[in-house]
Write an enzyme that holds these catalytic residues in place. Structure first.
Site, PDB file in Angstrom:
ATOM      1  N   HIS A  82       0.906  -1.011   0.054  1.00 40.57           N
ATOM      2  CA  HIS A  82       0.099   0.062  -0.030  1.00 40.57           C
ATOM      3  C   HIS A  82       0.906   1.408  -0.097  1.00 40.57           C
ATOM      4  O   HIS A  82       1.930   1.470   0.746  1.00 40.57           O
ATOM      5  CB  HIS A  82      -1.116  -0.123   1.076  1.00 40.57           C
ATOM      6  CG  HIS A  82      -1.833   1.212   1.183  1.00 40.57           C
ATOM      7  ND1 HIS A  82      -3.170   0.871   0.672  1.00 40.57           N
ATOM      8  CD2 HIS A  82      -1.984   2.345   1.646  1.00 40.57           C
ATOM      9  CE1 HIS A  82      -3.919   2.056   0.840  1.00 40.57           C
ATOM     10  NE2 HIS A  82      -3.155   2.880   1.381  1.00 40.57           N
ATOM     11  N   ASP A 161     -14.167   3.469   9.181  1.00 43.17           N
ATOM     12  CA  ASP A 161     -12.867   4.040   8.502  1.00 43.17           C
ATOM     13  C   ASP A 161     -13.502   5.003   7.369  1.00 43.17           C
ATOM     14  O   ASP A 161     -13.448   6.032   6.949  1.00 43.17           O
ATOM     15  CB  ASP A 161     -11.926   3.445   8.085  1.00 43.17           C
ATOM     16  CG  ASP A 161     -10.821   3.952   7.067  1.00 43.17           C
ATOM     17  OD1 ASP A 161     -10.083   4.819   7.296  1.00 43.17           O
ATOM     18  OD2 ASP A 161     -10.815   3.720   5.685  1.00 43.17           O
ATOM     19  N   ARG A 168     -12.991  13.262   7.633  1.00 48.95           N
ATOM     20  CA  ARG A 168     -11.610  14.113   7.549  1.00 48.95           C
ATOM     21  C   ARG A 168     -11.231  14.653   6.364  1.00 48.95           C
ATOM     22  O   ARG A 168     -10.694  16.028   6.270  1.00 48.95           O
ATOM     23  CB  ARG A 168     -10.650  13.001   7.791  1.00 48.95           C
ATOM     24  CG  ARG A 168     -10.583  12.331   9.232  1.00 48.95           C
ATOM     25  CD  ARG A 168      -9.761  11.176   9.431  1.00 48.95           C
ATOM     26  NE  ARG A 168      -8.371  11.330   8.827  1.00 48.95           N
ATOM     27  CZ  ARG A 168      -7.827  10.609   8.240  1.00 48.95           C
ATOM     28  NH1 ARG A 168      -8.133   9.225   8.021  1.00 48.95           N
ATOM     29  NH2 ARG A 168      -6.516  10.647   7.930  1.00 48.95           N
ATOM     30  N   SER A 183      -6.157   4.389   9.558  1.00 49.09           N
ATOM     31  CA  SER A 183      -6.946   4.236   8.570  1.00 49.09           C
ATOM     32  C   SER A 183      -6.402   3.403   7.376  1.00 49.09           C
ATOM     33  O   SER A 183      -7.241   2.255   6.922  1.00 49.09           O
ATOM     34  CB  SER A 183      -7.114   5.467   7.789  1.00 49.09           C
ATOM     35  OG  SER A 183      -7.806   5.508   6.466  1.00 49.09           O
ATOM     36  N   LYS A 187      -7.745  -1.175   6.903  1.00 52.44           N
ATOM     37  CA  LYS A 187      -8.104  -2.079   5.848  1.00 52.44           C
ATOM     38  C   LYS A 187      -7.175  -3.029   5.410  1.00 52.44           C
ATOM     39  O   LYS A 187      -7.431  -4.096   4.846  1.00 52.44           O
ATOM     40  CB  LYS A 187      -8.138  -0.897   4.540  1.00 52.44           C
ATOM     41  CG  LYS A 187      -9.357   0.166   4.537  1.00 52.44           C
ATOM     42  CD  LYS A 187      -9.301   1.198   3.899  1.00 52.44           C
ATOM     43  CE  LYS A 187      -8.349   2.268   4.091  1.00 52.44           C
ATOM     44  NZ  LYS A 187      -8.512   3.704   3.913  1.00 52.44           N
TER      45      LYS A 187
HETATM   46  N1  URA Z   1      -5.183   6.686   2.795  1.00 54.09           N
HETATM   47  C1  URA Z   1      -5.989   6.000   3.559  1.00 54.09           C
HETATM   48  O1  URA Z   1      -6.705   5.024   3.404  1.00 54.09           O
HETATM   49  N2  URA Z   1      -6.128   6.584   4.687  1.00 54.09           N
HETATM   50  C2  URA Z   1      -5.772   7.956   4.992  1.00 54.09           C
HETATM   51  O2  URA Z   1      -6.138   8.441   6.133  1.00 54.09           O
HETATM   52  C3  URA Z   1      -4.877   8.344   4.202  1.00 54.09           C
HETATM   53  C4  URA Z   1      -4.491   7.859   2.956  1.00 54.09           C
END
Ligand code: URA
Length: 441
Positions: A82, A161, A168, A183, A187
């Site tokens: 990621h 999230d 946010r 966050s 995932k």
């Molecule tokens: N990517 C995400 O999934 N969450 C964040 O808070 C920032 C970038």
């Protein structure tokens, strides 16, 4: 639990107790804590930060709010990567099929374009027909058949999230390290992985530009992963210039395909191979760095990753023949070339204005779900360090109309700085953060 007390505690720099924070987050998910109270809390967290205990409560609440995949039936290691996001970052498109062709299962859940960055899901949709919205059952089926599957975060995965992220985004509270870390990791933990590689961008085009804060983000995410039994490695990589030469969805997709043909810009190839090496080391513990690198190179240069991409595109409803005919990727009708006005060295290519301009040209969203134009963007002809002469091509703007061409040309002209001297650049790969600590490349 009294929400205003929790906001007050955070506003005054205190630490919110575990039970209170859990109840506050649960209340938000169930609707008894409204957006305005959560927004106030997030802004307090922006200024006051959150400690490790609070971050841990956040990860757990996000993860427990939704489904967790069970991929234990697959007969091999499950490793994902990621990126925290940057300009021209098309690594995932090449890396997922490469890692799958080298023997890993790659269950990749990605995002759409965000702020000045393009998103993997949008780039995948440059393959006509490609479906990024799959049910979890379809996702697992593609993963089992192809070795990799790529889709967006479904409603079932970490819904807390999803809601917090949307809030946010519109309350200017994205850049809070524990919030970003929780966050992303909630995932990734839901993907039932056996290994995770994180690409944490550093530099002016990154969400967290300063090295010290990027290192802190990397360490926080590694700690969250390791605490839950997920071996996690983070690489700090340069985002003080765009990655590669293409900036804009379909242009980036074409560049990722060129990389899988053993071509494309050298920095893109290097990052894809470095991240594939880390994924293979995570998936096959005991493999040396040299062995993993060789396996990644052979898979790429043997054409196996390209072939795997074609299978992935087909399995997710897309037209794989585009891979052999990149001209069929979405294009924008207007082109404008920008040429050097003096001899010299390219001292800088500023990523942020280029990324922002892609969104302005129609390649990014102002509202959730808004359609975008995949063909707009910039095809750079130079990278920092290149020598140019007056009249040499610096790059081409791909726009929808004359106004877009003019706007893009101005941005490109200012973003590419030509002069005398040596560019002051970050190393492409600067740090590796793992459970064992931080090492420099
Ligand atoms: N990517 C995400 O999934 N969450 C964040 O808070 C920032 C970038």
């Amino acid at each position: 639990m009294i929400p205003s007390r929790i906001i007050e505690t955070k506003r005054d720099g205190g630490v919110v107790g575990r039970a209170d924070l859990e109840a506050f987050l649960d209340g938000y998910l169930r609707g008894s804590v409204p957006d305005y109270q959560m927004a106030a809390f997030l802004m307090a967290a922006y200024f006051r930060g959150m400690d490790d205990g609070e971050a841990e409560v956040l990860v757990r609440a996000m993860l427990d709010s939704g489904a967790v995949l069970d991929l234990s039936g697959l007969d091999g290691p499950r490793v994902d990567k990621h990126s925290t996001g940057g300009v021209g970052d098309k690594v995932s498109l090449a890396l997922a099929p490469l890692a799958a062709a080298a023997g890993l299962y790659v269950p990749m859940m990605s995002g759409r374009g965000l702020a000045h960055t393009t998103g993997t899901l949008d780039k995948l949709e440059a393959f006509p027909g490609f479906r990024t919205e799959l049910s979890l059952g379809e996702f697992k089926d593609v993963l089992a058949r192809v070795g990799c599957a790529m889709m967006g975060q479904t409603a079932e995965i970490a819904p807390l999230d999803r809601r917090l992220y949307a809030l946010r985004d519109v309350t200017a509270t994205v850049p809070v390290i524990p919030l970003i870390a929780a966050s992303i990791m909630s995932k990734k933990l839901a993907e039932d992985l056996t290994g995770l590689v994180l690409d944490v961008k550093v530099g002016s085009g990154a969400f967290v530009p300063a090295e010290e804060r990027a290192l802190s983000l990397a360490s926080t995410m590694v700690e969250i992963g390791e605490a839950r039994g997920l071996p996690t490695v983070a690489l700090l990589t340069a985002m003080d210039r765009p990655l590669g030469l293409a900036v804009g969805n379909a242009l980036e997709t074409a560049e990722a395909v060129a990389c899988l043909r053993s071509g494309g810009p050298p920095d893109l190839r290097e990052l894809v191979l470095a991240e594939a090496t880390e994924m293979l080391r995570a998936g096959f513990p005991g493999t040396s760095e040299a062995e993993a690198r060789l396996s990644a190179e052979n898979t790429l240069d043997g054409g196996h990753a390209l072939e795997r991409l074609a299978r992935l595109v087909e399995a997710q409803g897309g037209d794989p023949t585009v891979i052999d005919e990149p001209r069929r990727f979405a294009t924008a009708p207007e082109r404008a070339e920008v040429r050097a006005e003096q001899d010299g060295t390219v001292l800088a290519v500023d990523p942020l204005p280029l990324g922002q301009a892609v969104a302005t040209l129609g390649g990014g969203r102002r509202r959730l779900g808004e359609p975008i134009h995949l063909g707009v963007g910039f095809q750079l002809a130079v990278a920092p360090g290149d020598r140019v002469r007056t009249g040499d091509l610096l790059g081409t703007v791909h726009a929808l109309d004359g106004a877009g061409s003019a706007l893009g040309s101005g941005v490109l002209r200012r973003a590419v700085r030509v002069g005398e001297g040596v560019p002051d650049l970050r190393p492409l790969l600067s740090h590796r953060v793992s459970a064992g600590g931080v090492t420099r490349y």
